[in-house]
Structure formats: C-alpha cells, structure tokens
Design a protein around this motif. Structure first.
Motif, PDB file in Angstrom:
ATOM      1  N   GLY A 289      54.836  30.292  62.930  1.00 45.87           N
ATOM      2  CA  GLY A 289      54.282  28.984  62.602  1.00 45.87           C
ATOM      3  C   GLY A 289      53.105  28.618  63.482  1.00 45.87           C
ATOM      4  N   ALA A 290      53.247  28.841  64.792  1.00 47.86           N
ATOM      5  CA  ALA A 290      52.149  28.546  65.720  1.00 47.86           C
ATOM      6  C   ALA A 290      50.956  29.456  65.445  1.00 47.86           C
ATOM      7  CB  ALA A 290      52.612  28.707  67.159  1.00 47.86           C
ATOM      8  N   THR A 291      51.236  30.703  65.110  1.00 45.33           N
ATOM      9  CA  THR A 291      50.163  31.641  64.807  1.00 45.33           C
ATOM     10  C   THR A 291      49.418  31.208  63.546  1.00 45.33           C
ATOM     11  OG1 THR A 291      51.476  33.412  65.784  1.00 45.33           O
ATOM     12  CG2 THR A 291      49.616  34.074  64.424  1.00 45.33           C
ATOM     13  N   SER A 292      50.164  30.812  62.530  1.00 43.48           N
ATOM     14  CA  SER A 292      49.546  30.377  61.283  1.00 43.48           C
ATOM     15  C   SER A 292      48.670  29.140  61.509  1.00 43.48           C
ATOM     16  CB  SER A 292      50.629  30.070  60.243  1.00 43.48           C
ATOM     17  OG  SER A 292      50.045  29.751  59.013  1.00 43.48           O
ATOM     18  N   LYS A 293      49.128  28.216  62.337  1.00 38.64           N
ATOM     19  CA  LYS A 293      48.312  27.041  62.660  1.00 38.64           C
ATOM     20  C   LYS A 293      47.040  27.440  63.400  1.00 38.64           C
ATOM     21  CE  LYS A 293      52.054  23.728  62.675  1.00 38.64           C
ATOM     22  NZ  LYS A 293      52.926  22.851  63.444  1.00 38.64           N
ATOM     23  N   GLY A 294      47.143  28.427  64.279  1.00 35.86           N
ATOM     24  CA  GLY A 294      45.956  28.922  64.975  1.00 35.86           C
ATOM     25  C   GLY A 294      44.955  29.526  64.018  1.00 35.86           C
ATOM     26  N   ILE A 295      45.448  30.270  63.041  1.00 33.50           N
ATOM     27  CA  ILE A 295      44.562  30.853  62.021  1.00 33.50           C
ATOM     28  C   ILE A 295      43.963  29.747  61.161  1.00 33.50           C
ATOM     29  CG2 ILE A 295      44.480  32.318  59.955  1.00 33.50           C
ATOM     30  CD1 ILE A 295      44.503  33.858  62.620  1.00 33.50           C
ATOM     31  N   ASP A 296      44.751  28.717  60.858  1.00 31.11           N
ATOM     32  CA  ASP A 296      44.211  27.568  60.103  1.00 31.11           C
ATOM     33  C   ASP A 296      42.995  26.985  60.823  1.00 31.11           C
ATOM     34  OD1 ASP A 296      46.243  27.797  58.219  1.00 31.11           O
ATOM     35  OD2 ASP A 296      47.416  26.113  59.026  1.00 31.11           O
ATOM     36  N   ARG A 297      43.093  26.853  62.143  1.00 27.16           N
ATOM     37  CA  ARG A 297      41.980  26.287  62.927  1.00 27.16           C
ATOM     38  C   ARG A 297      40.754  27.206  62.883  1.00 27.16           C
ATOM     39  NH1 ARG A 297      46.295  25.615  66.670  1.00 27.16           N
ATOM     40  NH2 ARG A 297      47.220  23.567  66.361  1.00 27.16           N
ATOM     41  N   LEU A 298      40.989  28.513  62.957  1.00 28.22           N
ATOM     42  CA  LEU A 298      39.867  29.452  62.869  1.00 28.22           C
ATOM     43  C   LEU A 298      39.222  29.399  61.484  1.00 28.22           C
ATOM     44  CD1 LEU A 298      41.281  32.608  64.721  1.00 28.22           C
ATOM     45  CD2 LEU A 298      39.842  30.783  65.645  1.00 28.22           C
ATOM     46  N   GLU A 299      40.046  29.271  60.457  1.00 29.69           N
ATOM     47  CA  GLU A 299      39.509  29.149  59.095  1.00 29.69           C
ATOM     48  C   GLU A 299      38.685  27.876  58.942  1.00 29.69           C
ATOM     49  OE1 GLU A 299      41.859  30.970  55.485  1.00 29.69           O
ATOM     50  OE2 GLU A 299      43.188  29.680  56.670  1.00 29.69           O
ATOM     51  N   LYS A 300      39.195  26.786  59.482  1.00 31.25           N
ATOM     52  CA  LYS A 300      38.496  25.499  59.381  1.00 31.25           C
ATOM     53  C   LYS A 300      37.109  25.575  60.023  1.00 31.25           C
ATOM     54  CE  LYS A 300      39.175  20.597  60.184  1.00 31.25           C
ATOM     55  NZ  LYS A 300      40.047  19.555  60.694  1.00 31.25           N
ATOM     56  N   GLN A 301      36.973  26.359  61.088  1.00 31.42           N
ATOM     57  CA  GLN A 301      35.688  26.534  61.766  1.00 31.42           C
ATOM     58  C   GLN A 301      34.796  27.555  61.055  1.00 31.42           C
ATOM     59  OE1 GLN A 301      34.497  24.794  64.336  1.00 31.42           O
ATOM     60  NE2 GLN A 301      36.356  23.559  64.344  1.00 31.42           N
ATOM     61  N   GLY A 302      35.365  28.278  60.091  1.00 27.47           N
ATOM     62  CA  GLY A 302      34.588  29.278  59.367  1.00 27.47           C
ATOM     63  C   GLY A 302      34.520  30.622  60.079  1.00 27.47           C
ATOM     64  N   TRP A 303      35.465  30.881  60.985  1.00 24.93           N
ATOM     65  CA  TRP A 303      35.446  32.115  61.768  1.00 24.93           C
ATOM     66  C   TRP A 303      36.390  33.193  61.234  1.00 24.93           C
ATOM     67  CZ3 TRP A 303      36.273  28.611  66.570  1.00 24.93           C
ATOM     68  CH2 TRP A 303      35.060  27.963  66.875  1.00 24.93           C
ATOM     69  N   ALA A 304      37.347  32.810  60.404  1.00 23.48           N
ATOM     70  CA  ALA A 304      38.310  33.751  59.841  1.00 23.48           C
ATOM     71  C   ALA A 304      38.638  33.310  58.428  1.00 23.48           C
ATOM     72  CB  ALA A 304      39.581  33.804  60.695  1.00 23.48           C
ATOM     73  N   ALA A 305      39.163  34.256  57.657  1.00 18.41           N
ATOM     74  CA  ALA A 305      39.536  33.950  56.275  1.00 18.41           C
ATOM     75  C   ALA A 305      40.810  34.706  55.917  1.00 18.41           C
ATOM     76  CB  ALA A 305      38.407  34.335  55.326  1.00 18.41           C
ATOM     77  N   ARG A 306      41.621  34.057  55.109  1.00 17.94           N
ATOM     78  CA  ARG A 306      42.810  34.703  54.543  1.00 17.94           C
ATOM     79  C   ARG A 306      42.408  35.318  53.197  1.00 17.94           C
ATOM     80  NH1 ARG A 306      45.544  30.225  57.181  1.00 17.94           N
ATOM     81  NH2 ARG A 306      47.456  30.937  58.194  1.00 17.94           N
ATOM     82  N   GLN A 307      42.900  36.528  52.964  1.00 17.70           N
ATOM     83  CA  GLN A 307      42.634  37.209  51.700  1.00 17.70           C
ATOM     84  C   GLN A 307      43.972  37.643  51.110  1.00 17.70           C
ATOM     85  OE1 GLN A 307      40.211  40.342  53.316  1.00 17.70           O
ATOM     86  NE2 GLN A 307      38.356  39.095  53.278  1.00 17.70           N
TER      87      GLN A 307
END
Length: 158
Positions: free
Chosen positions: A71-89
């Motif tokens: 859960g904490a990891t997923s929230k961290g990825i959410d923050r990276l996605e929001k900044q435009g630095w990572a994407a889920r595929q």
C-alpha cells in the motif's frame, strides 16, 4: 564514543543503535541535498532508480526490494505518476497488476539526481569507509542484509 567491543564481546544493542542512527542521518542528509537540487526526496530517488534499473517492475517488486508494504509503495508510485515521472502500464500476463515505467522526465530526473546522490555519499562517508576496516564493514553489512533477506526477516505482511 564508546566501543561496541568490550572484552571481545560485541555490544549488539549499541551496534543496532549506531546502525539505525547512521542510516537515519545519512538518509536525512541525502534527502536535504536531493530536495534542494532536484525537488525530490530520497525515497522518490530510490524508487526512480529502481524503476530505471528494473524496467517492467511491479509495485510488489518495489515493496519487496525496500521491505515496505504494498500500500505504501503504491502510494509512492501514485506520487511519481502525479509528477509525470513514472507511469503504470497494463501487465499482459496478469491483469491484476501493472508494469511500471519511467517517463522521459523521470529518466532525466534520476540521471541528474544520481550525481547528487553519489557525491553526497562520497562527502558523507567516503573517507570513513576507506581502507580495510571500511571493506570489512561493507562486507559485514552486505552479509547481514543477505541473511535477513534470505530468511525473509522483517518483510511486511501487508
């Protein structure tokens, strides 16, 4: 500072305290440098670096590497996605999970931050780990980590 060796015996609680306090101080110092120079914190840098080095990783892969909850990891990825630095595929082999990728902006950011991180580590601990005692410390910590990971000690359950 008091020695962690006394009469040939190791002061394990003292060693633990030193190890944790060193990690905390190094993490915080690197956090300050990364935030000041790149607008990210250490945990974001570590996630970005992991994604760069492990294309197609899943949230569960990051959680396992960093011994933190999914859960904490997923929230961290959410923050990276929001900044435009990572994407889920979409994951073609498991539709319940996603594959993670750096965006071009994320790739540029992690490359720029890598130098700040490496220079920060060199400035903070480079001289301390020179020589044979440093090599012994590095080997001991790596061995301890390997044993803990092999035995799945400290792995979050959720």
């Amino acid at each position: 500072m008091e020695s962690k060796l006394s009469g040939g015996r190791i002061d394990l609680p003292g060693f633990f305290a030193d190890l944790v306090r060193c990690e905390t101080r190094l993490y915080n110092a690197l956090n300050d440098r990364l935030r000041e120079q790149h607008g990210i914190v250490t945990s974001q840098f570590e996630f970005l670096r992991f994604l760069r080095d492990h294309p197609g990783a899943r949230v569960a892969d990051l959680a396992a590497e960093f011994a933190i909850g999914v859960g904490a990891t997923s929230k961290g990825i959410d923050r990276l996605e929001k900044q435009g630095w990572a994407a889920r595929q979409p994951n073609p082999s498991d539709r319940r999970s996603s594959l993670l990728a750096l965006t071009d902006d994320g790739s540029r950011l992690v490359e720029a931050a890598e130098k700040t991180f490496a220079d920060g580590l060199a400035a903070l601990i480079g001289d301390t780990l020179d020589g044979s005692s440093g090599a012994a410390a590095i080997r001991a910590i790596a061995e301890l980590r390997a044993v803990l990971e092999c035995d799945r000690i400290g792995t979050p359950t959720g």
